[in-house]
Design a protein around this motif. Structure first.
Motif, mmCIF file in Angstrom:
data_model
loop_
_atom_site.group_PDB
_atom_site.id
_atom_site.type_symbol
_atom_site.label_atom_id
_atom_site.label_comp_id
_atom_site.label_asym_id
_atom_site.label_seq_id
_atom_site.Cartn_x
_atom_site.Cartn_y
_atom_site.Cartn_z
ATOM 1 N N GLY A 1 9.308 3.398 2.838
ATOM 2 C CA GLY A 1 9.501 5.187 2.812
ATOM 3 C C GLY A 1 8.276 5.461 1.806
ATOM 4 O O GLY A 1 7.501 6.154 2.442
ATOM 5 N N SER A 2 8.031 4.871 0.822
ATOM 6 C CA SER A 2 7.012 5.093 -0.484
ATOM 7 C C SER A 2 5.902 4.236 0.081
ATOM 8 O O SER A 2 4.632 4.754 -0.365
ATOM 9 N N VAL B 1 9.394 -6.891 -3.581
ATOM 10 C CA VAL B 1 8.782 -5.712 -4.178
ATOM 11 C C VAL B 1 9.146 -5.581 -5.617
ATOM 12 O O VAL B 1 10.709 -5.523 -5.804
ATOM 13 N N VAL B 2 8.577 -5.634 -6.741
ATOM 14 C CA VAL B 2 9.010 -5.636 -8.142
ATOM 15 C C VAL B 2 8.245 -4.531 -8.812
ATOM 16 O O VAL B 2 7.149 -4.325 -8.553
ATOM 17 N N ASP B 3 9.129 -3.583 -9.319
ATOM 18 C CA ASP B 3 8.604 -2.417 -10.186
ATOM 19 C C ASP B 3 8.777 -2.790 -11.587
ATOM 20 O O ASP B 3 9.822 -3.161 -12.164
ATOM 21 N N ASP B 4 7.602 -2.640 -12.252
ATOM 22 C CA ASP B 4 7.476 -2.698 -13.840
ATOM 23 C C ASP B 4 7.717 -1.453 -14.317
ATOM 24 O O ASP B 4 7.634 -0.476 -14.066
ATOM 25 N N THR C 1 0.562 6.600 2.605
ATOM 26 C CA THR C 1 0.063 7.998 2.582
ATOM 27 C C THR C 1 -0.022 8.654 4.199
ATOM 28 O O THR C 1 0.294 7.629 5.066
ATOM 29 N N ASN C 2 -0.262 9.760 4.135
ATOM 30 C CA ASN C 2 -0.204 10.382 5.545
ATOM 31 C C ASN C 2 -1.474 9.724 6.488
ATOM 32 O O ASN C 2 -1.445 9.641 7.493
ATOM 33 N N ASP C 3 -2.437 9.453 5.680
ATOM 34 C CA ASP C 3 -3.795 8.912 6.260
ATOM 35 C C ASP C 3 -3.535 7.518 6.897
ATOM 36 O O ASP C 3 -3.803 7.043 7.906
ATOM 37 N N LEU C 4 -2.785 6.648 6.055
ATOM 38 C CA LEU C 4 -2.387 5.302 6.398
ATOM 39 C C LEU C 4 -1.420 5.390 7.717
ATOM 40 O O LEU C 4 -1.548 4.451 8.577
ATOM 41 N N ARG C 5 -0.402 6.167 7.638
ATOM 42 C CA ARG C 5 0.563 6.469 8.579
ATOM 43 C C ARG C 5 -0.275 6.968 10.003
ATOM 44 O O ARG C 5 0.091 6.350 11.096
ATOM 45 N N GLN D 1 0.743 -1.193 -0.110
ATOM 46 C CA GLN D 1 0.233 -0.123 -0.137
ATOM 47 C C GLN D 1 0.903 1.227 -0.001
ATOM 48 O O GLN D 1 1.811 1.409 0.620
ATOM 49 N N GLN D 2 0.217 2.276 -0.733
ATOM 50 C CA GLN D 2 1.132 3.561 -0.712
ATOM 51 C C GLN D 2 1.148 4.130 0.657
ATOM 52 O O GLN D 2 0.011 4.111 1.269
#
Length: 205
Positions: free
Chosen positions: A154-155, A186-189, A102-106, A99-100
């Motif tokens: 981080g992200s 994690v794999v980035d396409d 985000t400030n809300d998730l943090r 999951q990204q």
């Protein structure tokens, strides 16, 4: 886009996210039923109705969601991975997701109950050191035993959640759950032409 990969032992685990059609229906139903049970417990809901009957999550809802699950998982495009225990799909379900951050998730994570602070360090060779919380005997008897693993890149947040239906047998599978969590990466396409500085080599060469 970032997505997840893992190497779960096929002798022990059945990948729900790769089961489509009738062939994987039994495992999808077991996984979804257990995830719904955990959600009900987290909301303080009883596992039975006022008349003693099962909650919808253990029956019709689990069946209906199991029919839609393949399409939802495919739409998730690798951001969600799910497995169930091969010899007993009702015993444990493991779900990994990215999951990204985000400030809300943090903020939501910072407001979790104090019992979630009782974590230990857990190393993954790809993600580094994260946190593991193992709750074999939750204080609320309605809450099934579970374990969570979290890495903050981080992200993004990368998390693994394992839920069991049996407090006595949970300890017999936690080692195998650890093994799956250690293979997560994690794999980035990267689209061809998107990054001209990337050299692509045919793996057959």
């Amino acid at each position: 886009m970032s997505r997840l990969q893992a190497d779960a032992d096929p002798n022990l685990w059945v990948p729900v996210t790769e089961s489509f059609g009738l062939r994987g229906r039994r495992h999808r139903k077991a996984a979804i039923r257990m995830l719904l049970t955990q959600a009900n417990g987290a909301l303080g809901a009883s596992t039975g109705s006022a008349t003693g009957g099962p909650r919808p999550g253990s029956g019709v809802a689990a069946w209906a969601m199991s029919q839609a699950a393949p399409f939802l998982m495919r739409k998730a495009a690798g951001r969600v991975l799910v497995w169930v225990w091969k010899s007993d799909p009702e015993l444990v379900v493991v779900m990994a997701q990215i999951q990204q951050a985000t400030n809300d998730l943090r903020a939501a994570r910072a407001m979790m109950p104090m019992e979630y602070d009782d974590t230990e360090s857990f190393r993954n060779p790809y993600l580094g050191v994260g946190e593991k919380l193992e709750m074999a005997l939750p204080t609320d008897p309605r809450t099934p035993p579970f374990a969570t693993y979290t890495w903050d890149t981080g992200s993004h947040f990368v998390t693994v959640t394992a839920v069991s239906s049996d407090r006595e047998r949970f300890g017999t599978v936690i080692g195998s759950i650890d093994d799956v969590a250690r293979t997560l990466r994690v794999v980035d396409d990267v689209a061809i032409g998107e990054a001209p500085g990337v050299l692509r080599i045919d793996p057959k060469n």
